[in-house]
Design a protein around this motif. Structure first.
Motif, short mmCIF file in Angstrom:
data_model
loop_
_atom_site.label_atom_id
_atom_site.label_comp_id
_atom_site.label_asym_id
_atom_site.label_seq_id
_atom_site.Cartn_x
_atom_site.Cartn_y
_atom_site.Cartn_z
N PHE A 190 10.57 0.06 94.19
CA PHE A 190 10.12 -0.79 93.08
C PHE A 190 8.71 -0.33 92.70
CE2 PHE A 190 8.00 -5.05 92.05
CZ PHE A 190 8.22 -4.89 90.68
N LYS A 191 8.59 0.23 91.49
CA LYS A 191 7.31 0.78 91.04
C LYS A 191 6.57 -0.24 90.19
CE LYS A 191 4.15 3.60 89.13
NZ LYS A 191 3.48 2.58 88.31
N TYR A 192 5.42 -0.69 90.70
CA TYR A 192 4.53 -1.52 89.89
C TYR A 192 3.26 -0.74 89.64
CZ TYR A 192 2.72 -2.76 94.59
OH TYR A 192 2.21 -2.72 95.86
N CYS A 193 2.31 -1.36 88.96
CA CYS A 193 1.15 -0.61 88.51
C CYS A 193 0.13 -0.39 89.64
CB CYS A 193 0.48 -1.35 87.35
SG CYS A 193 -0.75 -0.34 86.51
N SER A 224 9.16 -4.96 82.18
CA SER A 224 9.26 -6.25 82.86
C SER A 224 7.93 -6.72 83.45
CB SER A 224 10.31 -6.16 83.98
OG SER A 224 10.00 -5.07 84.83
N ARG A 225 6.86 -6.03 83.12
CA ARG A 225 5.59 -6.36 83.76
C ARG A 225 5.01 -7.68 83.26
NH1 ARG A 225 1.45 -1.53 83.90
NH2 ARG A 225 3.07 -0.75 85.30
N ALA A 226 5.12 -7.90 81.96
CA ALA A 226 4.41 -9.04 81.38
C ALA A 226 5.35 -10.09 80.79
CB ALA A 226 3.44 -8.53 80.31
N PHE A 235 7.18 1.54 81.03
CA PHE A 235 7.69 2.87 80.71
C PHE A 235 6.76 3.99 81.19
CE2 PHE A 235 10.95 2.01 77.09
CZ PHE A 235 11.51 0.99 77.85
N THR A 236 5.45 3.78 81.04
CA THR A 236 4.54 4.85 81.49
C THR A 236 4.54 4.91 83.02
OG1 THR A 236 2.73 3.27 81.21
CG2 THR A 236 3.04 4.90 79.47
N GLY A 237 4.67 3.75 83.65
CA GLY A 237 4.77 3.74 85.11
C GLY A 237 6.02 4.48 85.57
N ALA A 238 7.07 4.39 84.78
CA ALA A 238 8.32 5.07 85.12
C ALA A 238 8.14 6.59 85.05
CB ALA A 238 9.44 4.62 84.18
N LYS A 274 1.62 7.85 77.74
CA LYS A 274 0.41 7.86 78.57
C LYS A 274 0.03 6.46 79.02
CE LYS A 274 -3.80 7.51 77.29
NZ LYS A 274 -4.51 6.84 78.38
N SER A 275 -0.09 6.26 80.30
CA SER A 275 -0.61 4.98 80.79
C SER A 275 -2.02 4.78 80.25
CB SER A 275 -0.70 4.99 82.32
OG SER A 275 0.57 5.04 82.86
N GLY A 276 -2.36 3.51 80.03
CA GLY A 276 -3.65 3.20 79.42
C GLY A 276 -4.83 3.94 80.02
N ASN A 277 -4.90 3.96 81.34
CA ASN A 277 -6.10 4.51 81.98
C ASN A 277 -5.94 5.95 82.45
OD1 ASN A 277 -8.23 2.63 81.85
ND2 ASN A 277 -7.05 1.26 83.16
N PHE A 278 -4.87 6.62 82.04
CA PHE A 278 -4.62 7.97 82.54
C PHE A 278 -5.20 9.03 81.60
CE2 PHE A 278 -0.67 7.37 85.47
CZ PHE A 278 -1.38 6.44 86.20
N GLY A 279 -5.43 10.21 82.16
CA GLY A 279 -5.80 11.39 81.38
C GLY A 279 -7.29 11.53 81.20
O1 LIG Z 1 0.58 3.02 88.36
C1 LIG Z 1 0.00 3.20 87.29
O2 LIG Z 1 -1.22 2.98 87.12
C2 LIG Z 1 0.81 3.61 86.11
O3 LIG Z 1 1.91 4.36 86.49
C3 LIG Z 1 1.25 2.42 85.35
O4 LIG Z 1 2.14 1.73 85.81
C4 LIG Z 1 0.55 2.09 84.10
O5 LIG Z 1 1.30 1.28 83.26
#
Ligand SMILES: O=C(O)[C@@H](O)C(=O)CO
Ligand SMILES: Nc1ncnc2c1ncn2[C@@H]1O[C@H](COP(=O)(O)OP(=O)(O)OP(=O)(O)O)[C@@H](O)[C@H]1O
Length: 411
Positions: free
Chosen positions: A83-86, A54-56, A12-15, A395-400
């Protein structure tokens, strides 16, 4: 372009990150959480992002969900799929990046697929096929301790080859540096999945032009921005909703290094904080009830409820309860807490972590929203469709920056 750019994001955060990249590129973008169930009425748009979780999950489930999203997007006139992955290539040897790419390729039959997790804005770059997080190789970054997808190799062709039988090749930066015709020629000479080095936004804009007509492209928000810029024929929308206001709360389940810093900042500032401990209370209903009782006793605004833990603490919890069970307890509890907070008048919810955000959105039954102002790069406020629902910052884990959770939840 007359068709729609469709994106399938694996969390969801990747989206939200990719939706921002499209919007900034000048595309009117809609975001849906999960595959919409019916023929939703949608405002005019150039791009639609579907957020999956669907990541994990097991690879075959990720494939089935992604194909369902693909079919929905194709019915909505999508002529190109991203296709957006991390950006830290979060995956295991079983997937899910390779299996999902394989399934999408089978339907879309691209001659070749360009991909790169490079996202310089987030400090991720690809050089000689190696993924860097800032100045550190992926496998030496805190991602090596990720609870669900620990990343212990930095070499992208090797990581992707372990997940697919489709040929994987590398297009290195010396070609990218030579400009668009050289990249186009090198790319056209390849088949399968082509991991392209990219160090800057300029590199990614160039790559976007090369693949503007490709039916399938994959990567993080960096290449998505390049594709959007290449497709855009309009200027960015001026109808962005204003930054939301009203009572706020933070729910943090990410154990990523940046979220741990952000949690520490909230504590240092003396903000009210409550820790969810699944070992002491291994029951989601009881955990949620404790947290809401704590919230009811508060007089200060902008509280934080968190389970974010250091790698050592996390290891102890995993020994005690197992990875799946502890995450399941916490995600269920987080969803119940989100619902309870909204019933108590919270109008802005900040969620830290992709899985954690997924749990919040699902529990609040939010189906889609309009992308608003960004509280941090790639972290927009989302204004859900439906007036009873709070504005969400996922918020993605490592963002901000380290103070993001504190500032975003101020009254
Ligand atoms: O690409 C990233 O790092 C973020 O959008 C993400 O997918 C974190 O879950
Ligand atoms: N104390 C804890 N013990 C065990 N598991 C935890 C604990 N705290 C959080 N978790 C789990 O760890 C996972 C963290 O994943 P999440 O996607 O929310 O964060 P992230 O991976 O840092 O974010 P992103 O995917 O945006 O990079 C969740 O499944 C969460 O429930």
């Amino acid at each position: 372009m007359t068709g729609v750019l469709g994106a399938i994001a694996d969390d969801f955060t990747g989206a939200t990150d990719v939706a921002v990249a499209f919007r900034r590129g000048g595309l009117h973008t809609l975001l849906f959480f999960g595959v919409p169930s019916g023929n939703e009425v949608t405002p005019p748009h150039d791009a639609i992002v579907i957020a999956l979780k669907s990541r994990a999950i097991p690879a075959e489930e990720a494939v089935a969900k992604s194909l369902e999203a693909l079919r929905w997007l194709q019915n909505r006139k999508a002529d190109q799929i991203y296709f957006k992955y991390c950006s830290t290539f979060d995956s295991t040897t079983h997937g899910n990046i390779g299996p999902v790419l394989d399934a999408l390729s089978q339907t879309l039959s691209p001659a070749r697929v360009m991909t790169t997790p490079s996202s310089p804005e987030h400090g991720r770059t690809q050089y000689q096929g190696h993924l860097f997080v800032g100045d550190t190789l992926l496998a030496e970054s805190p991602m090596r301790d990720h609870p669900a997808t620990p990343m212990t190799d930095s070499h992208l062709p090797r990581l992707l080859r372990a997940q697919t039988t489709t040929p994987v090749s590398l297009l290195t930066h010396d070609v990218v540096r030579r400009g668009e015709p050289a990249v186009r020629e090198a790319f056209d000479g390849k088949t399968g999945y082509v991991l392209v080095d990219a160090l800057t936004e300029d590199d990614l804009r160039l790559l976007g032009k090369v693949v503007v007509k490709s039916p399938l492209v994959a990567g993080a928000a960096g290449l998505a921005a390049g594709v959007a810029a290449a497709r855009a024929s309009t200027t960015p929308s001026s109808t962005e909703p204003p930054t939301p206001s009203g009572p706020a709360a933070v729910l943090a389940g990410s154990c990523s290094a940046r979220t741990l810093e952000q949690v520490a900042v909230m504590k240092r500032l003396g903000r009210p904080t409550h820790r969810l401990d699944p070992v002491a209370t291994p029951d989601p209903e009881a955990l949620a009830a404790e947290a809401l009782a704590w919230y009811d006793s508060l007089t200060e605004p902008g509280p934080l409820v968190y389970s974010s833990s250091s790698p050592a603490e996390l290891h102890r919890t995993h020994q005690e309860l197992g990875v799946t069970r502890s995450a399941g307890i916490l995600e269920k509890a987080t969803g119940l807490i989100a619902v309870g907070l909204v019933e108590r008048g919270v109008r802005r919810l900040v969620a830290a972590g992709g899985e954690t955000s997924g749990a919040v959105v699902t529990a609040l039954d939010v189906h889609g929203g309009v992308i608003g102002t960004e509280a941090a790069p790639g972290v927009p406020w989302i204004h859900p469709i439906g007036d009873r629902r709070p504005a969400l910052l996922l918020k993605s884990g490592n963002f901000g920056d380290p103070d993001l959770l504190a500032t975003a939840s101020l009254s």
